[in-house]
Design a protein around this motif. Sequence first.
Motif, mmCIF file in Angstrom:
data_model
loop_
_atom_site.group_PDB
_atom_site.id
_atom_site.type_symbol
_atom_site.label_atom_id
_atom_site.label_comp_id
_atom_site.label_asym_id
_atom_site.label_seq_id
_atom_site.Cartn_x
_atom_site.Cartn_y
_atom_site.Cartn_z
ATOM 1 N N ALA A 151 0.828 -1.199 0.000
ATOM 2 C CA ALA A 151 0.000 0.000 0.000
ATOM 3 C C ALA A 151 0.867 1.255 0.000
ATOM 4 C CB ALA A 151 -0.935 -0.001 1.205
ATOM 5 N N ASP A 152 1.954 1.240 0.752
ATOM 6 C CA ASP A 152 2.832 2.407 0.802
ATOM 7 C C ASP A 152 3.436 2.714 -0.566
ATOM 8 O OD1 ASP A 152 2.373 2.904 3.454
ATOM 9 O OD2 ASP A 152 4.183 1.886 4.182
ATOM 10 N N ASN A 153 3.876 1.671 -1.265
ATOM 11 C CA ASN A 153 4.471 1.900 -2.581
ATOM 12 C C ASN A 153 3.438 2.353 -3.605
ATOM 13 O OD1 ASN A 153 7.093 1.395 -1.849
ATOM 14 N ND2 ASN A 153 7.061 -0.757 -2.457
ATOM 15 N N LEU A 154 2.216 1.859 -3.472
ATOM 16 C CA LEU A 154 1.157 2.301 -4.372
ATOM 17 C C LEU A 154 0.838 3.774 -4.113
ATOM 18 C CD1 LEU A 154 -0.462 1.043 -6.638
ATOM 19 C CD2 LEU A 154 -2.226 0.417 -4.983
ATOM 20 N N LYS A 155 0.863 4.170 -2.863
ATOM 21 C CA LYS A 155 0.648 5.575 -2.525
ATOM 22 C C LYS A 155 1.743 6.454 -3.124
ATOM 23 C CE LYS A 155 -1.615 4.514 1.883
ATOM 24 N NZ LYS A 155 -1.463 4.524 3.352
ATOM 25 N N LYS A 156 2.996 5.990 -3.045
ATOM 26 C CA LYS A 156 4.110 6.748 -3.641
ATOM 27 C C LYS A 156 3.900 6.937 -5.140
ATOM 28 C CE LYS A 156 7.614 5.042 -0.373
ATOM 29 N NZ LYS A 156 8.795 4.152 -0.232
ATOM 30 N N ALA A 157 3.490 5.856 -5.817
ATOM 31 C CA ALA A 157 3.293 5.916 -7.266
ATOM 32 C C ALA A 157 2.148 6.858 -7.632
ATOM 33 C CB ALA A 157 3.025 4.511 -7.810
ATOM 34 N N HIS A 158 1.061 6.817 -6.860
ATOM 35 C CA HIS A 158 -0.066 7.709 -7.120
ATOM 36 C C HIS A 158 0.317 9.160 -6.851
ATOM 37 C CE1 HIS A 158 -3.954 5.386 -7.782
ATOM 38 N NE2 HIS A 158 -3.000 4.467 -7.824
ATOM 39 N N ALA A 159 1.061 9.397 -5.804
ATOM 40 C CA ALA A 159 1.489 10.772 -5.491
ATOM 41 C C ALA A 159 2.327 11.349 -6.625
ATOM 42 C CB ALA A 159 2.270 10.786 -4.181
ATOM 43 N N LEU A 160 3.199 10.511 -7.187
ATOM 44 C CA LEU A 160 4.036 10.958 -8.306
ATOM 45 C C LEU A 160 3.171 11.278 -9.515
ATOM 46 C CD1 LEU A 160 6.810 11.435 -9.560
ATOM 47 C CD2 LEU A 160 6.920 8.983 -10.087
ATOM 48 N N GLN A 161 2.204 10.425 -9.803
ATOM 49 C CA GLN A 161 1.326 10.651 -10.953
ATOM 50 C C GLN A 161 0.475 11.902 -10.749
ATOM 51 O OE1 GLN A 161 0.205 10.383 -14.485
ATOM 52 N NE2 GLN A 161 1.095 8.436 -13.869
ATOM 53 N N GLU A 162 -0.010 12.107 -9.536
ATOM 54 C CA GLU A 162 -0.859 13.258 -9.246
ATOM 55 C C GLU A 162 -0.093 14.580 -9.292
ATOM 56 O OE1 GLU A 162 -3.337 12.928 -5.734
ATOM 57 O OE2 GLU A 162 -3.466 10.763 -6.003
ATOM 58 N N SER A 163 1.215 14.524 -9.129
ATOM 59 C CA SER A 163 2.026 15.751 -9.122
ATOM 60 C C SER A 163 1.987 16.475 -10.462
ATOM 61 C CB SER A 163 3.481 15.423 -8.769
ATOM 62 O OG SER A 163 4.133 14.755 -9.852
ATOM 63 N N GLY A 164 1.680 15.734 -11.530
ATOM 64 C CA GLY A 164 1.658 16.328 -12.856
ATOM 65 C C GLY A 164 3.034 16.557 -13.435
ATOM 66 N N LYS A 165 4.056 16.100 -12.727
ATOM 67 C CA LYS A 165 5.430 16.332 -13.177
ATOM 68 C C LYS A 165 6.147 15.035 -13.558
ATOM 69 C CE LYS A 165 5.960 20.572 -10.510
ATOM 70 N NZ LYS A 165 6.745 21.310 -9.485
ATOM 71 N N SER A 166 5.416 13.930 -13.561
ATOM 72 C CA SER A 166 6.058 12.666 -13.919
ATOM 73 C C SER A 166 6.311 12.621 -15.422
ATOM 74 C CB SER A 166 5.199 11.480 -13.493
ATOM 75 O OG SER A 166 3.957 11.496 -14.162
ATOM 76 N N ILE A 167 7.403 12.006 -15.803
ATOM 77 C CA ILE A 167 7.766 11.815 -17.204
ATOM 78 C C ILE A 167 7.738 10.327 -17.477
ATOM 79 C CG2 ILE A 167 9.630 12.043 -18.897
ATOM 80 C CD1 ILE A 167 10.545 14.532 -17.420
ATOM 81 N N GLY A 168 7.195 9.941 -18.634
ATOM 82 C CA GLY A 168 7.146 8.517 -18.937
ATOM 83 C C GLY A 168 6.247 7.783 -17.972
ATOM 84 N N LYS A 169 6.651 6.559 -17.569
ATOM 85 C CA LYS A 169 5.808 5.686 -16.782
ATOM 86 C C LYS A 169 6.488 5.198 -15.497
ATOM 87 C CE LYS A 169 2.322 4.275 -17.508
ATOM 88 N NZ LYS A 169 1.882 3.115 -18.262
ATOM 89 N N THR A 170 5.649 5.003 -14.457
ATOM 90 C CA THR A 170 6.081 4.472 -13.174
ATOM 91 C C THR A 170 5.533 3.062 -13.025
ATOM 92 O OG1 THR A 170 6.130 6.669 -12.157
ATOM 93 C CG2 THR A 170 5.982 4.765 -10.673
ATOM 94 N N VAL A 171 6.419 2.125 -12.668
ATOM 95 C CA VAL A 171 6.048 0.710 -12.555
ATOM 96 C C VAL A 171 6.322 0.203 -11.147
ATOM 97 C CG1 VAL A 171 6.714 -1.632 -13.283
ATOM 98 C CG2 VAL A 171 6.352 0.154 -14.992
ATOM 99 N N ILE A 172 5.413 -0.645 -10.657
ATOM 100 C CA ILE A 172 5.606 -1.316 -9.378
ATOM 101 C C ILE A 172 5.897 -2.796 -9.643
ATOM 102 C CG2 ILE A 172 4.521 -2.042 -7.207
ATOM 103 C CD1 ILE A 172 2.874 0.507 -7.287
ATOM 104 N N LEU A 173 7.035 -3.266 -9.169
ATOM 105 C CA LEU A 173 7.410 -4.675 -9.297
ATOM 106 C C LEU A 173 6.869 -5.440 -8.095
ATOM 107 C CD1 LEU A 173 11.120 -4.607 -10.522
ATOM 108 C CD2 LEU A 173 9.169 -5.516 -11.783
ATOM 109 N N PHE A 174 6.155 -6.548 -8.355
ATOM 110 C CA PHE A 174 5.611 -7.341 -7.273
ATOM 111 C C PHE A 174 6.696 -8.228 -6.665
ATOM 112 C CE2 PHE A 174 0.766 -7.302 -8.002
ATOM 113 C CZ PHE A 174 0.810 -5.995 -8.456
#
Length: 337
Positions: free
Chosen positions: A314-337
Amino acid sequence: MKAIGFKKSLPITDAESFIEFQTEQPIPTGKDLLVKVQANSINPVDFKIRESAAKDEVLATPKIIGWDAVGIVEAVGNQTSIFKVGDEVYYAGDLTRSGSNAEYQLVDERIVGHKPSKLSIAEAAAMPLTSLTAYESLFDRIKVDPIKDKGKTVLVLAGAGGVGSIAIQLAKKLGNLTVIATASRQNSIDWCKRMGADFVVNHHHLKNDLNKIGHSQVDYILDFVDLEGYWDLMAEIIKPQGHIVSITESSQPLNLNILKAKSVSFHWELMYTRSMFQTDDIERQHEILNHVAELLDDGTILSTLTTTIDGFSADNLKKAHALQESGKSIGKTVILF
């Protein structure tokens, strides 16, 4: 199985914005595959649905979202014919079904592709949703012909984003188009050039920059950022008989009359349309993903992966969403299981 979801639409900073829980592993029937998820990636649709799906209620069962996944087929339904147990696959899923934020997921095989064999799990996980969106925009909506339309101009709004990054590549390498992308920060500009853009213009003074590069009007516009905000300007800079495609929404009715004099065509693109409505050509997404896999494997196009987060939590998913919501992400963010 372990899954991550939410019962209430909350700010990503809230401790309950995502919660981990245990649920039963699903069983495939019909045309479904049961996939053991190895990685997924984050798209704007993820946080938009998280923010809106449970605004006025608390769900009894956590909602599992997540679109984009790479995994291995664990089991198949009794009507499948494309895949078998053990196949490596990648896909963007179905908006109406449980998502990829879980250890196992059911997905219709007709919207699944074979994972690009030469890419890592993370590199492949970055690609399905954005590739399908960009590919459908160019070749299913506008119907770009790489021979007949060679050299025509396409303006990609938000070129450094997830969809823009792959749209630049497909437009250039597959469509033979002259690609103009918008970006303003230096790292975004550099990224668009790396993806293959012929020109990069600043969206803050778009009209002036287009004039400077000698393309005051363009044949095609791909809006991946703000339909309502760009609407009047798009009508001005699109060429007569041009095409505009948008994946974004408008809070107000659009004035289509401003396109009439130029006989401009406007197209919506929603990657989920085929799966939501079980269209007759639903298997087209399987074909597109396989084609994109070939293009990735032979180096024609590049993965748009920029950020990898290790660990399904859950913590890592929150980090990924926060990055996406910032509007400053470039390319794609991936979570490895």
